[in-house]
Design a protein around this motif. Structure first.
Motif, PDB file in Angstrom:
ATOM      1  N   ALA A  64       0.839  -1.426  -0.176  1.00  0.00           N
ATOM      2  CA  ALA A  64       0.385   0.113  -0.483  1.00  0.00           C
ATOM      3  C   ALA A  64       1.099   1.181  -0.175  1.00  0.00           C
ATOM      4  N   PHE A  65       1.598   1.728  -1.215  1.00  0.00           N
ATOM      5  CA  PHE A  65       1.679   2.907  -1.546  1.00  0.00           C
ATOM      6  C   PHE A  65       1.052   4.063  -1.151  1.00  0.00           C
ATOM      7  N   TYR A  66       1.522   5.371   0.201  1.00  0.00           N
ATOM      8  CA  TYR A  66       1.011   6.166   0.697  1.00  0.00           C
ATOM      9  C   TYR A  66       1.351   7.219   0.788  1.00  0.00           C
ATOM     10  N   PRO A  67       0.837   8.756   0.146  1.00  0.00           N
ATOM     11  CA  PRO A  67       1.868  10.001  -0.062  1.00  0.00           C
ATOM     12  C   PRO A  67       1.681  10.589   1.188  1.00  0.00           C
ATOM     13  N   GLY A  68       1.711  10.192   2.690  1.00  0.00           N
ATOM     14  CA  GLY A  68       2.214  11.036   4.101  1.00  0.00           C
ATOM     15  C   GLY A  68       1.432  10.357   5.254  1.00  0.00           C
ATOM     16  N   ASP A  69       2.695  10.158   5.837  1.00  0.00           N
ATOM     17  CA  ASP A  69       2.449   9.763   7.264  1.00  0.00           C
ATOM     18  C   ASP A  69       1.242  10.715   8.251  1.00  0.00           C
ATOM     19  N   VAL A  72       4.294 -13.095  -7.847  1.00  0.00           N
ATOM     20  CA  VAL A  72       3.681 -12.260  -9.319  1.00  0.00           C
ATOM     21  C   VAL A  72       2.811 -11.617  -8.721  1.00  0.00           C
ATOM     22  N   LEU A  73       2.840 -10.511  -9.726  1.00  0.00           N
ATOM     23  CA  LEU A  73       1.759  -9.560  -9.926  1.00  0.00           C
ATOM     24  C   LEU A  73       0.656  -9.885  -9.896  1.00  0.00           C
ATOM     25  N   ARG A  74      -0.640  -9.454  -9.007  1.00  0.00           N
ATOM     26  CA  ARG A  74      -1.490 -10.493  -9.122  1.00  0.00           C
ATOM     27  C   ARG A  74      -2.437  -9.618  -9.256  1.00  0.00           C
ATOM     28  N   TRP A  75      -2.668  -8.136  -8.763  1.00  0.00           N
ATOM     29  CA  TRP A  75      -3.407  -7.399  -8.934  1.00  0.00           C
ATOM     30  C   TRP A  75      -2.714  -6.054  -9.183  1.00  0.00           C
ATOM     31  N   LYS A  76      -3.525  -4.834  -8.852  1.00  0.00           N
ATOM     32  CA  LYS A  76      -3.060  -3.652  -8.834  1.00  0.00           C
ATOM     33  C   LYS A  76      -3.966  -2.278  -8.775  1.00  0.00           C
ATOM     34  N   HIS A  77      -4.004  -1.552  -7.902  1.00  0.00           N
ATOM     35  CA  HIS A  77      -4.809  -0.008  -8.297  1.00  0.00           C
ATOM     36  C   HIS A  77      -3.833   1.261  -8.256  1.00  0.00           C
ATOM     37  N   VAL A  78      -4.229   1.822  -9.259  1.00  0.00           N
ATOM     38  CA  VAL A  78      -3.037   3.082  -9.386  1.00  0.00           C
ATOM     39  C   VAL A  78      -4.141   4.066  -9.479  1.00  0.00           C
ATOM     40  N   ALA A  79      -4.158   5.225  -7.630  1.00  0.00           N
ATOM     41  CA  ALA A  79      -5.170   6.811  -7.844  1.00  0.00           C
ATOM     42  C   ALA A  79      -4.658   7.869  -9.042  1.00  0.00           C
ATOM     43  N   LEU A  80      -5.278   8.123 -10.101  1.00  0.00           N
ATOM     44  CA  LEU A  80      -5.115   9.281 -10.094  1.00  0.00           C
ATOM     45  C   LEU A  80      -5.144  10.761  -9.404  1.00  0.00           C
ATOM     46  N   LEU A  81      -6.060  10.510  -8.689  1.00  0.00           N
ATOM     47  CA  LEU A  81      -5.955  11.797  -7.138  1.00  0.00           C
ATOM     48  C   LEU A  81      -5.057  10.782  -6.554  1.00  0.00           C
ATOM     49  N   GLY A  82      -6.240   9.791  -5.409  1.00  0.00           N
ATOM     50  CA  GLY A  82      -5.654   9.754  -4.214  1.00  0.00           C
ATOM     51  C   GLY A  82      -6.982   9.576  -3.441  1.00  0.00           C
ATOM     52  N   ALA A  83      -7.735  11.172  -3.768  1.00  0.00           N
ATOM     53  CA  ALA A  83      -9.007  10.931  -2.563  1.00  0.00           C
ATOM     54  C   ALA A  83      -9.347  10.338  -2.069  1.00  0.00           C
ATOM     55  N   GLU A 128      -0.063 -10.008   4.022  1.00  0.00           N
ATOM     56  CA  GLU A 128       0.531  -9.371   5.206  1.00  0.00           C
ATOM     57  C   GLU A 128       0.258  -8.093   4.303  1.00  0.00           C
ATOM     58  N   VAL A 129       0.450  -7.060   5.369  1.00  0.00           N
ATOM     59  CA  VAL A 129       0.107  -5.715   4.108  1.00  0.00           C
ATOM     60  C   VAL A 129       1.256  -5.037   5.238  1.00  0.00           C
ATOM     61  N   TRP A 130       2.019  -3.695   3.954  1.00  0.00           N
ATOM     62  CA  TRP A 130       3.174  -2.971   4.169  1.00  0.00           C
ATOM     63  C   TRP A 130       2.983  -1.791   3.908  1.00  0.00           C
ATOM     64  N   GLY A 131       2.909  -1.332   4.772  1.00  0.00           N
ATOM     65  CA  GLY A 131       2.433   0.872   4.110  1.00  0.00           C
ATOM     66  C   GLY A 131       3.660   0.689   4.209  1.00  0.00           C
ATOM     67  N   ILE A 132       3.508   2.176   2.722  1.00  0.00           N
ATOM     68  CA  ILE A 132       5.261   2.082   2.403  1.00  0.00           C
ATOM     69  C   ILE A 132       4.707   4.049   2.040  1.00  0.00           C
ATOM     70  N   SER A 133       5.576   4.342   1.951  1.00  0.00           N
ATOM     71  CA  SER A 133       5.725   6.150   1.947  1.00  0.00           C
ATOM     72  C   SER A 133       6.957   7.209   1.810  1.00  0.00           C
ATOM     73  N   PRO A 134       7.052   8.238   1.570  1.00  0.00           N
ATOM     74  CA  PRO A 134       8.520   8.649   1.322  1.00  0.00           C
ATOM     75  C   PRO A 134       8.784   9.441   2.406  1.00  0.00           C
ATOM     76  N   PRO A 156       5.159  13.702  -8.955  1.00  0.00           N
ATOM     77  CA  PRO A 156       5.756  14.786  -8.731  1.00  0.00           C
ATOM     78  C   PRO A 156       4.551  15.682  -7.904  1.00  0.00           C
ATOM     79  N   GLY A 157       5.065  16.668  -7.499  1.00  0.00           N
ATOM     80  CA  GLY A 157       4.637  17.333  -6.545  1.00  0.00           C
ATOM     81  C   GLY A 157       3.804  16.320  -4.874  1.00  0.00           C
ATOM     82  N   ILE A 158       3.289  14.978  -4.821  1.00  0.00           N
ATOM     83  CA  ILE A 158       2.778  14.743  -4.225  1.00  0.00           C
ATOM     84  C   ILE A 158       3.443  13.208  -3.648  1.00  0.00           C
ATOM     85  N   GLY A 159       5.179  13.019  -4.029  1.00  0.00           N
ATOM     86  CA  GLY A 159       5.835  12.390  -3.910  1.00  0.00           C
ATOM     87  C   GLY A 159       5.535  10.605  -4.661  1.00  0.00           C
TER      88      GLY A 159
END
Length: 161
Positions: free
Chosen positions: A44-49, A132-143, A74-80, A116-119
């Motif tokens: 789970a990639f997320y912009p910020g804590d 193997v990657l089985r499913w993905k969702h990448v948000a355009l706006l992230g709201a 398992e769930v792993w959160g990943i942010s900058p 850019p901008g949101i990281g």
């Protein structure tokens, strides 16, 4: 925007520093994706804590911890942000999943979710027990974010495949 790793391809491997709240302790260690083989992993990639939507998302996933465990995932959160920020976030919110620090956004770039901008774009990648990657969702706006029900349904399909 590039689409990133394709469904059915090996997920890009990585090692990131992070930590997980365990009781009163925040246990710091490196997390390597290939070391999780044998279980599904929700990245789970997320912009910020400590931001509104990210807090709702990760609290939702943390409160659904047993759902993920029941699906052998398992769930792993990943942010900058760094590990110190992750520790404060985990403690403030009682988060029970590892939070990983992708401070140079190298992993976000490998998954094509650096922005850019949101990281980092809010996104979820489901990695099967075979890496193997089985499913993905990448948000355009992230709201908004993907619900536990959506992720559980996708993980059930992986587990039963």
């Amino acid at each position: 925007m590039a689409s990133g790793p394709e469904i059915g391809s090996s997920a890009p491997d990585f090692t990131l520093p992070g930590g997980v709240l365990s009781g009163d302790a925040f246990e710091r260690r490196d997390h390597t994706l290939s070391s999780a083989r044998g279980r599904s992993v929700v990245l789970a990639f997320y912009p910020g804590d400590n931001t509104a939507v990210c807090t709702k998302q990760l609290c939702s996933y943390s409160s659904g911890f047993e759902v993920f465990e029941g699906l052998d995932a398992e769930v792993w959160g990943i942010s900058p942000q760094g590990v110190d920020s992750h520790e404060a976030f985990a403690r403030a919110q009682g988060l029970r999943m590892p939070l990983l620090a992708d401070t140079d956004r190298e992993v976000a770039r490998a998954y094509k979710v650096a922005a850019p901008g949101i990281g980092v774009r809010r996104s979820v990648f489901l990695i099967g027990p075979d890496g193997v990657l089985r499913w993905k969702h990448v948000a355009l706006l992230g709201a908004t974010f993907q619900s536990i029900d959506t992720l559980a349904a996708q993980l059930s399909g992986i587990k039963n495949a």
